[in-house]
Structure formats: C-alpha cells, structure tokens
Write an enzyme that holds these catalytic residues in place. Structure first.
Site, PDB file in Angstrom:
ATOM      1  N   GLU A 178       0.826  -1.077   0.127  1.00  0.00           N
ATOM      2  CA  GLU A 178       0.137  -0.154   0.029  1.00  0.00           C
ATOM      3  C   GLU A 178       0.967   1.312  -0.112  1.00  0.00           C
ATOM      4  O   GLU A 178       1.021   1.874   0.969  1.00  0.00           O
ATOM      5  CB  GLU A 178      -0.818  -0.001   1.382  1.00  0.00           C
ATOM      6  CG  GLU A 178      -1.876  -1.145   1.082  1.00  0.00           C
ATOM      7  CD  GLU A 178      -3.011  -1.377   1.932  1.00  0.00           C
ATOM      8  OE1 GLU A 178      -3.078  -0.503   2.584  1.00  0.00           O
ATOM      9  OE2 GLU A 178      -3.363  -2.398   2.391  1.00  0.00           O
ATOM     10  N   HIS A 402     -17.354 -10.862   5.721  1.00  0.00           N
ATOM     11  CA  HIS A 402     -15.973 -10.235   5.979  1.00  0.00           C
ATOM     12  C   HIS A 402     -15.173 -11.139   7.026  1.00  0.00           C
ATOM     13  O   HIS A 402     -15.999 -11.280   7.974  1.00  0.00           O
ATOM     14  CB  HIS A 402     -16.081  -8.804   6.260  1.00  0.00           C
ATOM     15  CG  HIS A 402     -14.864  -8.258   6.563  1.00  0.00           C
ATOM     16  ND1 HIS A 402     -14.607  -7.339   7.690  1.00  0.00           N
ATOM     17  CD2 HIS A 402     -13.778  -8.054   5.727  1.00  0.00           C
ATOM     18  CE1 HIS A 402     -13.479  -6.860   7.672  1.00  0.00           C
ATOM     19  NE2 HIS A 402     -12.784  -7.237   6.467  1.00  0.00           N
ATOM     20  N   GLU A 473      -4.863  -6.730   2.158  1.00  0.00           N
ATOM     21  CA  GLU A 473      -3.462  -7.317   2.599  1.00  0.00           C
ATOM     22  C   GLU A 473      -3.125  -8.585   2.172  1.00  0.00           C
ATOM     23  O   GLU A 473      -2.692  -9.444   3.151  1.00  0.00           O
ATOM     24  CB  GLU A 473      -3.460  -6.947   4.386  1.00  0.00           C
ATOM     25  CG  GLU A 473      -3.836  -5.741   4.766  1.00  0.00           C
ATOM     26  CD  GLU A 473      -5.293  -5.242   4.878  1.00  0.00           C
ATOM     27  OE1 GLU A 473      -5.892  -6.132   4.952  1.00  0.00           O
ATOM     28  OE2 GLU A 473      -5.769  -4.273   4.589  1.00  0.00           O
ATOM     29  N   GLU A 491      -6.641  -6.492  -2.646  1.00  0.00           N
ATOM     30  CA  GLU A 491      -6.350  -5.092  -2.468  1.00  0.00           C
ATOM     31  C   GLU A 491      -4.792  -5.357  -2.800  1.00  0.00           C
ATOM     32  O   GLU A 491      -4.619  -5.222  -3.936  1.00  0.00           O
ATOM     33  CB  GLU A 491      -6.574  -4.764  -1.055  1.00  0.00           C
ATOM     34  CG  GLU A 491      -6.327  -3.184  -0.806  1.00  0.00           C
ATOM     35  CD  GLU A 491      -6.214  -3.254   0.735  1.00  0.00           C
ATOM     36  OE1 GLU A 491      -5.823  -3.905   1.667  1.00  0.00           O
ATOM     37  OE2 GLU A 491      -6.989  -1.989   1.289  1.00  0.00           O
ATOM     38  N   GLU A 497      -9.464   3.613   0.876  1.00  0.00           N
ATOM     39  CA  GLU A 497      -9.358   4.081   2.374  1.00  0.00           C
ATOM     40  C   GLU A 497      -8.129   5.127   2.890  1.00  0.00           C
ATOM     41  O   GLU A 497      -8.497   5.787   3.727  1.00  0.00           O
ATOM     42  CB  GLU A 497      -8.997   2.635   3.172  1.00  0.00           C
ATOM     43  CG  GLU A 497      -7.608   1.944   2.662  1.00  0.00           C
ATOM     44  CD  GLU A 497      -7.378   0.928   3.375  1.00  0.00           C
ATOM     45  OE1 GLU A 497      -8.518   0.422   4.311  1.00  0.00           O
ATOM     46  OE2 GLU A 497      -6.587  -0.085   3.176  1.00  0.00           O
TER      47      GLU A 497
HETATM   48  C1  NOJ Z   1      -8.155  -2.877   5.868  1.00  0.00           C
HETATM   49  C2  NOJ Z   1      -8.847  -2.841   4.613  1.00  0.00           C
HETATM   50  O1  NOJ Z   1      -8.229  -2.569   3.349  1.00  0.00           O
HETATM   51  C3  NOJ Z   1     -10.275  -2.214   4.836  1.00  0.00           C
HETATM   52  O2  NOJ Z   1     -10.647  -2.295   3.350  1.00  0.00           O
HETATM   53  C4  NOJ Z   1     -10.737  -2.749   5.792  1.00  0.00           C
HETATM   54  O3  NOJ Z   1     -12.195  -2.158   5.888  1.00  0.00           O
HETATM   55  C5  NOJ Z   1     -10.299  -2.759   7.141  1.00  0.00           C
HETATM   56  N1  NOJ Z   1      -8.936  -3.006   6.998  1.00  0.00           N
HETATM   57  C6  NOJ Z   1     -10.871  -3.472   8.203  1.00  0.00           C
HETATM   58  O4  NOJ Z   1     -10.778  -4.770   8.017  1.00  0.00           O
HETATM   59 CA    CA Z   2      -5.757  -1.999   3.336  1.00  0.00          CA
END
Ligand code: NOJ
Ligand code: CA
Length: 702
Positions: A178, A402, A473, A491, A497
C-alpha cells in the site's frame, strides 16, 4: 502422466505441441512465435548459467546470471554445463470464466535447458517461455542424491539492463503493497522515499537486507520501449522483491522475503520456482493489454463454479473509515446493525447492484490487538445473521461476508472450517478477508512463503465450499485466478481508504496503478466516492491523520467524474461503489454506476502515459464503456473510436464540469447525450479537468 493431464484439462482449446530434444552445441536460442523477441541461454566464461534477451536488434537484458544457494548444497547455476534441451510450441486459445477479455491467446515457444554441475550441485532444469510480448522462466530441481528436503538461502536471479531506464516502483516492504509509486532510474530503486509514503514503508524488522522494490515494477527506456518485471504462479515459495545491485550495468537482483530464521524457501524436492516474468511493449498500454501473466498459470482446476461470478456491491464500509460509524459497539455508532444493513440491501436491490459487503458484524473489533480476539462466527447482538441473509435472498441480492484476521493466522486457521461452513450455511458465496497489521506469529511476513501457503489454504478451502474471495493485505497477484477462478480480486494497493485517514492519494496515483499494480491482476481499489471533501460527514467523527507528524483532514484528490472513470480504468470483477447510499440517492451521475458492468468481453487501452494519463475502453456485448483519467493537469483528448464496430451509437458522456478542478471545485460535472455513427465520426473529444476524468457509455443502436 503430465502430458495426459495436460490434454485432459485443455479439451476445449486448440493446442498444438511439438517437441524436440537435442544436445546443445552452443548457446540455446528461444524466439517468440513472431520472431521479434529472442532469449539466449548460455554458460558464461566463469561457468555460470546465464541468459540474455533481445528484441529486433535492441538489447532488453544483457548477459544476466541465474543461481540458487541452498543450505549445505553447492551453488546451483555455478560451475555448470547445459547438457540437453527440450523444445515445445504452445498454441492455445482459452476462455476465462470472467475477466477483462473473453478470449485469451497463449502463443509461445518453450525451451527447457537441463544443467549438470562440476561442483556437485544437483542437476536442474530451467524452462523459458518466449511470447511476442515478453517471457517467463522458472527453475525445477527433481529429488536426487543430496537434494531431498531443502532450505533455500538465496535466489540469485539477475536482470541486467543496457541502460539506467526510468522505473516506477513501490518499496519492497515485506508486509504491504500500500504505497505511492516513485519514479527514479533503476539504480535508485529503494534508495529514496516518496514524501507521501509513511516512514515505515520499507518495513521494520528487516535487518541489513538491502532496500529495493516490489513487483510489478514498470520501466520505460530512452528508445521508447516499456518493460515490466513480475512473477507468475507463486504457489509454494516466497514473494520476490528486486534490489538494485552495484555493478557496471544497472542490475536488479531477486531478494526473497524470509522466514523468521532467515531461510527463504523450505520444502521437499521437487523444488520449483514461480515464473520470473519480463513483459515488453511498444506502448505503456501494451503492458496492460498483455495476458502473459495469466498464460503462465495452469488452467482452471475447479469444477464447482456456479457461484463464481463478478459482482457489483455497496458496502457498510466507508462510514467506518470516515469515523461516522464503527466496526465495534463502542461509542454507540455500530455500523453493521440489522436495520442499517437492510437499508443498504434495499438500496442495492433497488439500483441493480448484486449485494452488500458488511464489515464489523462479528465480535472482537474492540480488542483487535489482543490475541485470539475474533472467533469469526459470533455476530454482535444487533446483527441478526439469519434474518439478514433471508432478507437479502428475498430482495434478490447477497450479503457479502467479511473476515478481518488482524494478521492472527494461527487463530484464524483454527477456526477456518467453522467460519467458512457458517457462511456456506447462510448462503454467503463471496467473502472479503483482511490481514491488517503485523502477522502473528511474529517474524512471519505477509509476503513470505509461510503466508503464501496460508493464502492458498484459505483459497482452496473456500473453493471447496463454492465461496469466492477478495483478499485484503494479500500476497501479490501472480495470475492464480486462471487456476482458481474463485480468487476474484484483492487489495494489495494503496486504495480509497487512504483518502479517509491519511494525506491521501494524489491524482497521479491511480494513473500509475493502471501501468504497474494492475499488470498483476484485478485490484480492489473501491472507487466511487461522490462526497469528495466529506462535506456530509461531521468533523467530530473524522479521523485526523498524524502519519509522519502531519495532521490533515481527509478528502479525495479527485473530481467526481473521475470517480466514475475509475470503474472502467481499474479492473476488478468485484467493484464496490464505496460511498454511502445517501450520497448516491437522487444523484444524476449515479446512473453510470448502475449501468457499468463488472465483467468484460474485450478491453483496449486507448491512450496512456505513465505518470500523466490513461484511457481504457471495455466492451460488453456491443456496448463500450470508456474511462479516462489524468494527473493534476487538465487535458484534452480526441479519443479514436477505432475499437468500436462501425455503426450507430447512443453516447452518454459524464465529464468534468467547465470549472471543475480536483482541489477547488471537485464536484462540478456535466452529463451530455449524443448520437453518433462511427462510420463518419472517428473520434470523440473529451476534456479532463486537473485531477479529473471522464466516463462514457456507448450503446450500439443498430
Ligand atoms: C483494511 C482493509 O483494506 C479495509 O478495506 C478494511 O475495511 C479494514 N482493513 C478493516 O478490516
Ligand atoms: Ca488495506
């Protein structure tokens, strides 16, 4: 046996293999099917296994050595000779279940060189596949005397360049991808930090390992070529990073992410590396259009594919990143309540979306950093899983699950079966996983072999239950979706975010992602924020970023039209329109998000320049969707429409408004409708504001 299985799995494709064996009398040359790309494999004057790559009289890679250092084994690739070679031609056309293109051509010439050693190292085989647009090579060592259980201490794959090309790269952090991309010469890779990357971006506990970059890394040469280095089919091995090496010519050398004891890869022979890949193109868009990474993966292994389909989602998600709602119950602002989730499900159903991702539905979020805090199956008291899944079904949409693990792998693996079984029981067929934070047990890294095995285990367990995955991650994408099409997206990118709680992503970032990160595969960037400056969320809730001592209110560095364009530019078979329903409700530009597909028949790069701008056109049926984005500079394009079939189209253009500017006036947009005939009109004019974009729908009407 291998050949029989190969044919069984490729029944539906046209495949022509011819094979020849020979004892080489000199260097072994492998040319691409069109003859333009040539790889030469040889043993240099010092007895080291080497290769070089040329394209139409231009050197792509100069003599570069290959070698492996195992514990208690003489160096593989030193003091060696090539004793035999084997050739094959691969001519195959295949059709992925989903993707950027419905038809993929896999044409390459393959040669395996077999080497023996005078130093007592085990015999090894290196296979090269040379395509018109690049090459891949991998090493295999069969079990033999002195080589059974192995511990690899170093892979020494070198890429020696004839000049110090310009590189776009992210730091080789062993835990995260990231980062913002830096642009430097090859020899400066890993040696400077981007001002927007947090200071820990190179990773903390890495001892004296030299700094470099992760892959894909994209290069542009002074004579107009574009190259990208990456890997394909990372199965039971450590992730490969690249570090610049001191020497006469600019060189990148492989550096593998270690286990806690410093070993890079351990296992039982046969030893098999992922493919090391070099893509070559005349335009930066050529890199994007290439299917080389997918072609170097094995065909689909899954027979149970009914649930595997691209989806467009909403999410109980952004409100938590903004701080307006929370994942846990603290503070009385829990986001994943039955009532709130039903509201999202209704909005999804009413607007043609496929489902809703819900985060923070299971207990444990208040004690994230405690060991074993999540059990992954117990809902918070205000979240009624049976009721919600039944309601979703009634409304014809899905709840998307999730699982945030916080990096606690042993705790997660212990509960993996029960967790996936519960999702299956409630008909949840798509799950997002997360590995935020350091890996526990300490000393393991997200990108090391131990975690590669973990990610694979979750993938195959999910596949057995007909569940598709979106990993956050993650380990980098190396094209595994060909073999396991339930690996939808991931991701591994500095996504949306970061705009909520850091200094954010500059406009150039998403342009660069198309030419770098996206070469690996789909990316879950989660575009689609309409409330660009978070005007509709009270300041009292907002996170204030303190990364690197700088305090800044979050916001996007984007215009509104650009948010639409990202759905076309950044490919993902799971696209989550990330803003809150209330920011979409009644908004005219939301129509584009309702219409934009998440699966494509064909994808074309219309124009593009690293660091500056990119335009993609993607087709579903007879209709084209176009997305164009720029960096901080305004641009005017006359987009050639040669990709579209001749005929009449109804066109809707979602463009930046006259006064739009990503900093001062980000929400100014305009929608215009025109009719055109591509027989007469060969191009379309669009103007992108600074930090802006355009999204275009072209529907064929005759
Ligand atoms: C990081 C993730 O990239 C994000 O999408 C998620 O909302 C948060 N962690 C919490 O799990
Ligand atoms: Ca992330």
């Amino acid at each position: 046996m291998f050949v029989i299985r190969f044919f069984q799995t490729l029944i539906v494709v046209v495949l022509l293999i011819s094979s020849a064996w020979a004892a080489p009398s000199g260097p072994v040359v492998v040319s691409s099917p069109d003859g333009s790309l040539k790889t030469t494999i040889f043993v240099n004057g010092d007895g080291e296994l080497s290769y070089k790559v040329d394209r139409k009289d231009q050197s792509i890679l100069q003599a570069s050595t290959l070698g492996f250092q195992f514990r208690d084994v003489p160096t593989v690739g030193s003091d060696c000779e090539i004793v035999r070679e084997q050739e094959r031609k691969i001519r195959e056309t295949w059709h992925p279940l989903w993707g950027e293109n419905k038809t993929i051509v896999n044409n390459c010439n393959e040669t395996t060189v077999f080497i023996t050693h005078k130093n007592g190292a085990p015999d090894a085989a290196v296979t090269f596949r040379v395509f018109n647009d690049g090459l891949g090579f991998r090493t295999r060592i069969e079990p033999q005397d002195g080589f059974k259980d192995y511990e690899l201490l170093a892979e020494n794959t070198n890429f020696v360049f004839p000049a110090d090309h310009t590189a776009w790269w992210i730091p080789d952090n062993w835990d995260t991808y990231e980062s913002i991309y830096s642009q430097t010469p090859i020899t400066k890779i890993g040696q400077v930090s981007h001002p927007l990357n947090p200071s820990h971006t190179h990773g903390a506990a890495r001892g004296d390992a030299p700094h470099g970059c992760n892959t894909p890394v994209t290069l542009s040469t002074s004579n107009g070529l574009y190259l990208a280095l990456h890997e394909a089919n990372l199965t039971d091995y450590a992730g490969m990073t690249l570090v610049p090496r001191e020497g006469a010519s600019p060189t990148l050398k492989s550096q593998l992410v270690p286990w806690p004891d410093g070993v890079k890869v351990r296992g039982e022979a046969p030893f098999l590396t992922p493919w090391r890949t070099v893509q070559v193109a005349d335009t930066p868009g050529g890199l994007i259009e290439s299917s080389l990474i997918l072609n170097l993966n094995e065909p689909n292994k899954l027979s149970q594919v009914e649930n595997i389909r691209p989806v467009k989602l909403l999410g109980v998600w952004w409100s938590m990143h903004l701080g307006a709602e929370t994942w846990g119950m603290e503070g009385g602002r829990h986001g994943a309540t039955t009532e709130n989730v039903k509201r999202y499900l209704d909005f999804a159903a009413d607007n043609g979306f496929d489902g809703v991702l819900v985060e923070g539905w299971n207990t444990g979020w208040e004690s994230w950093y405690k060991d074993d805090n999540f059990d992954f199956t117990t809902p918070y008291e205000d979240f009624d899983l049976p009721e919600i899944t039944a309601y979703a079904k009634k409304r014809g949409v899905e709840l998307v699950g999730h699982l945030e693990t916080g990096g606690q792998i042993e705790s997660f693996e212990k509960r993996l079966d029960a967790t996936l079984d519960q999702y299956k029981k409630y008909g949840v067929t798509s799950v997002k996983t997360g590995y935020a934070g350091q890996i526990r047990p300490a000393g393991q890294y997200h990108h090391g072999q131990w975690m590669v095995r973990h990610y694979r285990k979750v993938l195959t367990e999910a596949a057995e239950r007909g569940i598709t995955l979106n990993a956050h991650e993650p380990i980098k994408d190396t094209g595994l979706r060909r073999t396991y099409p339930n690996m939808m997206t991931r991701e591994g990118v500095r996504g949306m975010e970061w705009n909520a709680w850091s200094r954010g992503n500059p406009p150039e970032h998403t342009v660069n992602l198309a030419f770098t990160r996206m070469l690996a595969g789909p990316l879950d960037y989660t575009p689609g924020i309409f409330d660009i400056t978070f005007a509709n969320t009270g300041d009292e809730y907002r996170f204030w970023n303190k990364i690197d001592g700088l305090e800044t209110k979050g916001r996007l560095h984007s215009t509104l039209a650009r948010q639409l364009a990202l759905f076309v530019v950044l490919y993902s078979p799971i696209q989550m329109a990330s803003d809150l329903p209330e920011n979409y409700e009644g908004h005219p530009a939301f129509q584009f998000l309702r219409e934009v597909p998440v699966d494509w028949d064909e994808s074309k790069v219309v124009n593009g320049k690293l660091g500056d701008y990119v335009t993609l056109a993607r087709r579903q049926g007879n209709d084209w969707f176009i997305g164009s984005i720029t960096d901080e500079n305004a641009r005017e394009f006359s987009l050639p429409l040669t990709f579209a079939k001749p005929g009449k189209y109804e066109v809707v253009i979602y463009a930046d408004g006259k006064d739009a500017d990503f900093q001062s006036n980000p929400t100014d947009y305009q929608i215009s409708k025109i009719k055109l005939n591509t027989r007469q009109k060969k191009s379309l004019k669009v103007r992108l504001a600074p930090g802006g974009g355009a999204a275009i729908v072209m529907r064929k009407v005759d």
